[in-house]
Write a protein that holds these residues in place. Structure first.
Motif: not given
Length: 104
Positions: A1-26
């Motif tokens: 699965m190819k994931l595109k970096f979407a950002g970091t949330d230091n308060d929630s301790r998560r690094v976010y990525y989106k897949d090719e269908s724009n679903l969000l993962y962390c």
């Protein structure tokens, strides 16, 4: 699965990525006092984890940039450099992660 970096949330301790269908993962930092560990999760569009996602080979297009000096980003980069074993139900599963270098 190819994931595109979407950002970091230091308060929630998560690094976010989106897949090719724009679903969000962390990748959620689940290390408390032990070694660095992250859990891979599917998220709502607003960034709330829905639950652990099935682990499969993942290709990350970029890591959090070096300019992101927050604890979560630094831990994530170190975790990837160390081989990135994903935390699942109290055990670590080696992940097939292939990060590509950050674009210049």
């Amino acid at each position: 699965m190819k994931l595109k970096f979407a950002g970091t949330d230091n308060d929630s301790r998560r690094v976010y990525y989106k897949d090719e269908s724009n679903l969000l993962y962390c990748f959620e930092d689940v290390s408390r006092r032990g070694p660095i560990a992250f859990r891979f999760m599917l998220c709502t569009g607003g960034g709330r984890p829905l639950g652990a996602s099935k682990i499969q080979p993942l290709e990350l297009n970029a890591l959090p940039p070096p300019s992101d000096t927050g604890r979560t980003a630094e831990s994530f980069r170190a975790w990837i450099a160390a081989g990135g074993a994903i935390q699942e139900s109290g055990t670590e599963t080696p992940a097939s992660l292939s990060p590509r270098p950050n674009p210049a």
